[in-house]
Design an enzyme around this catalytic site. Structure first.
Site, short mmCIF file in Angstrom:
data_model
loop_
_atom_site.label_atom_id
_atom_site.label_comp_id
_atom_site.label_asym_id
_atom_site.label_seq_id
_atom_site.Cartn_x
_atom_site.Cartn_y
_atom_site.Cartn_z
N GLY A 152 1.71 -24.17 28.60
CA GLY A 152 -0.15 -24.16 28.64
C GLY A 152 -2.01 -24.23 27.90
O GLY A 152 -1.07 -25.43 26.91
N LEU A 155 -3.27 -23.50 25.94
CA LEU A 155 -3.57 -23.34 24.61
C LEU A 155 -3.18 -24.60 23.61
O LEU A 155 -2.76 -24.89 22.72
CB LEU A 155 -3.07 -21.82 24.17
CG LEU A 155 -3.45 -22.04 22.29
CD1 LEU A 155 -4.91 -22.24 22.04
CD2 LEU A 155 -2.30 -20.30 22.16
N ALA A 156 -1.43 -24.67 24.28
CA ALA A 156 -0.18 -25.68 23.65
C ALA A 156 -0.70 -26.71 23.52
O ALA A 156 -1.20 -27.81 22.39
CB ALA A 156 0.81 -25.45 23.94
N ASP A 205 -6.48 -13.93 14.80
CA ASP A 205 -8.00 -14.69 15.35
C ASP A 205 -8.28 -15.87 14.77
O ASP A 205 -8.99 -15.52 13.81
CB ASP A 205 -8.74 -13.17 14.70
CG ASP A 205 -9.67 -12.89 15.62
OD1 ASP A 205 -11.09 -14.38 15.35
OD2 ASP A 205 -11.04 -11.69 14.97
N HIS A 206 -8.31 -16.95 16.08
CA HIS A 206 -8.96 -17.83 15.83
C HIS A 206 -10.25 -18.01 15.20
O HIS A 206 -10.62 -19.08 13.62
CB HIS A 206 -8.95 -19.03 16.07
CG HIS A 206 -10.02 -18.89 17.24
ND1 HIS A 206 -9.87 -17.98 18.94
CD2 HIS A 206 -11.21 -19.26 17.61
CE1 HIS A 206 -10.95 -18.30 19.29
NE2 HIS A 206 -11.60 -18.63 18.71
N HIS A 211 -13.36 -10.30 16.91
CA HIS A 211 -14.12 -11.65 15.94
C HIS A 211 -15.29 -11.04 16.01
O HIS A 211 -15.25 -11.39 14.26
CB HIS A 211 -14.60 -12.92 16.79
CG HIS A 211 -13.55 -13.88 17.96
ND1 HIS A 211 -12.09 -13.31 17.51
CD2 HIS A 211 -13.35 -14.16 19.55
CE1 HIS A 211 -11.56 -14.44 18.26
NE2 HIS A 211 -12.38 -14.37 19.70
#
Length: 496
Positions: free
Chosen positions: A16, A18-19, A180-181, A243
């Site tokens: 995907g 994100l990966a 939560d980045h 966020h």
């Protein structure tokens, strides 16, 4: 000296976006910095049929496209730690094959049975995957077992609670790492340091000295190819529930008695419990929603004409709100938040505005002293700016504003960890400080649900209500004008 973590990372969603954009480059940086030892391995899991060689070549391409000055030959030792498993998430037999491969990798790399399951998948698969991991024995291991879960964690409190119950059948709360980045960003983590290690700030960090706090997270892009997901989510669920409320909690929390995961979480939870719960009639007075229109040159299409978006969609692409915290420290101090797409600038900044001095000795007929501001720059630049007033050169008693800057763009920031790099490393080490606990998730959803329920029962008549390329609808400005405040122009707060 800290021992390097040994771990088998089983990555669901290995092919995907994100990966490819975040996870593989982050793992490579950790590898090159020596943060992870030779005792690590990754099993990439996805539906697509790939050989190990094809998978490893894909990893090389993702790293070369995201990181500059990397020689492809240098990647071979790194990608040799990766194996691929074509997988059907609903087939028990596929999990049996995965377990066999995991045991082989564990033995080959001497991983001590440590397993980190990373679910970079659509949320509807979280429950299914974790329950199969339990039933098919992949969580029966001699080392640790942890699961990393990407947002969104549910779409309201009820669905989040149901999802959490499913995951808890396979993992204990302390084994669940909800990403939560934003919490991995350098300057978000610096909020605590700025507050708790500087004597000039913490004594002033209360309603006696602070007028208001503004948090802006703006994007210049529209929904792009995420129309199907975004039209069911919107800015409130996509940004505010996680966020924005996490940043509010970090700014408002009491000093913890220690910097342990449990103590920091406890103080954040106390803030979320103290959020003022507005009534149905108060919500429209304190929260504004928006949806982007054409830009002024009619070059960028409005939200309702984006791919996979309903032509009469009532989904908000912008949220502004006034958050009040009903406790002793913050009574009467508004926390203003705004976030949206297709805005004038891409930026995430926090502006802490201090109160005016009681008597202005330097008042002049056509101007007043500028308020003192502390600006925390989170992205795209990272740093801190303090706005002060000083005397102009000359004989007249006139003042001028000056800015004191610290920026991570200089040599200090060259090795600043990217957010996912830090969070992956923390999850391998078992440090959950920068991940969200279920109690935080639950309280955030309960707060946001009250707003979304009112909005869902009231169709917005003036959508779309802001031009692409602006800072949002006029009602957002009026929200602050009602309190005699203004949004500070973050596009002018760039680090020099």
């Amino acid at each position: 000296m800290n021992k390097k973590p040994a771990s088998l990372l089983i990555l669901f969603g290995a092919t995907g976006d994100l990966a490819n954009r975040k996870l593989y480059p982050s793992l490579y940086r950790l590898y090159k910095k020596g943060k992870i030892a030779e005792q690590f391995a990754v099993v990439g899991v996805a539906r697509r049929e790939l050989t190990d060689e094809q998978y490893q070549n894909n990893i090389k391409k993702s790293i070369l496209s995201e990181i500059n000055h990397v020689n492809e030959c240098d990647l071979n030792p790194f990608v040799s730690h990766f194996k691929y498993h074509s997988h059907d998430v609903s087939d028990a037999a596929s999990y049996a094959e995965l377990k066999q491969l995991a045991e082989q990798m564990d033995e080959t790399y001497d991983l001590g049975g440590n397993r980190l399951f990373y679910l970079a998948m659509a949320p509807e698969f979280f429950g299914t995957i974790t329950q199969f991991l339990k039933s098919e024995g992949l969580t029966d291991t001699t080392g640790y077992k942890r699961v990393v879960i990407e947002k969104p964690f549910g779409r309201d409190y009820k669905s989040a609670e149901k999802l959490n119950a499913m995951i808890r059948t396979a993992f204990e709360e302390e084994e669940i790492y909800r990403i939560d980045h934003y919490l991995g960003k350098e300057m978000v983590q610096n909020i605590e340091v700025i507050r708790f290690s500087n004597a000039i700030f913490e004594p002033l960090w209360n309603n006696r000295y602070i007028s208001n706090i503004q948090i802006t997270s703006s994007e210049t892009l529209g929904v792009e190819e995420r129309g199907r997901y975004y039209d069911k989510s919107g800015a409130l669920r996509d940004m505010v529930q996680n966020h924005m409320l996490q940043m509010v909690a970090l700014l408002a929390m009491e000093p913890p008695i220690s910097l342990t995961t449990e103590e920091i979480r406890s103080e954040k939870v106390r803030v979320l419990r103290a959020l003022r719960k507005y009534s149905e009639t108060e919500i429209p007075e304190n929260f504004v929603r928006g949806q982007y229109d054409w830009d002024e040159k009619n070059l960028l299409a409005p939200y309702r004409e984006e791919p996979m978006v309903q032509p009469d969609s009532n989904t908000e692409t912008y949220v502004a709100g006034k958050i009040m915290i009903d406790n002793f420290r913050w009574a009467g101090v508004p926390f203003y938040i705004r976030t949206g797409k297709r805005m004038a600038t891409k930026s995430t900044k926090i502006v802490v505005q201090f109160k005016d001095i009681p008597m202005n000795l330097y008042y002049q007929p056509k101007e007043t002293l500028n308020p003192n501001l502390l600006v925390i720059h989170i992205q795209p630049d990272e740093g801190v700016t303090l706005h002060l007033n000083v005397k102009k050169s000359g004989q007249k008693e006139e003042t001028k504003p000056i800015h004191l800057h610290f920026s991570n763009r200089n040599i200090n920031g060259m090795n600043t960890p990217e957010a996912y790099e830090r969070l992956i490393y923390d999850s391998m080490r078992g440090d959950a400080t920068n991940f969200t606990h279920w109690e935080e998730v639950a309280l955030s959803w309960k707060y946001v649900d009250r707003i979304s329920q009112v909005w869902e029962n009231t169709r917005e008549q003036d959508f779309p209500n802001y031009f692409s390329g602006t800072m949002g609808p006029k009602k957002a400005d009026e929200l602050l004008e009602h309190d005699n405040h203004i949004w500070w122009p973050i596009e002018q707060f760039e680090i020099e």
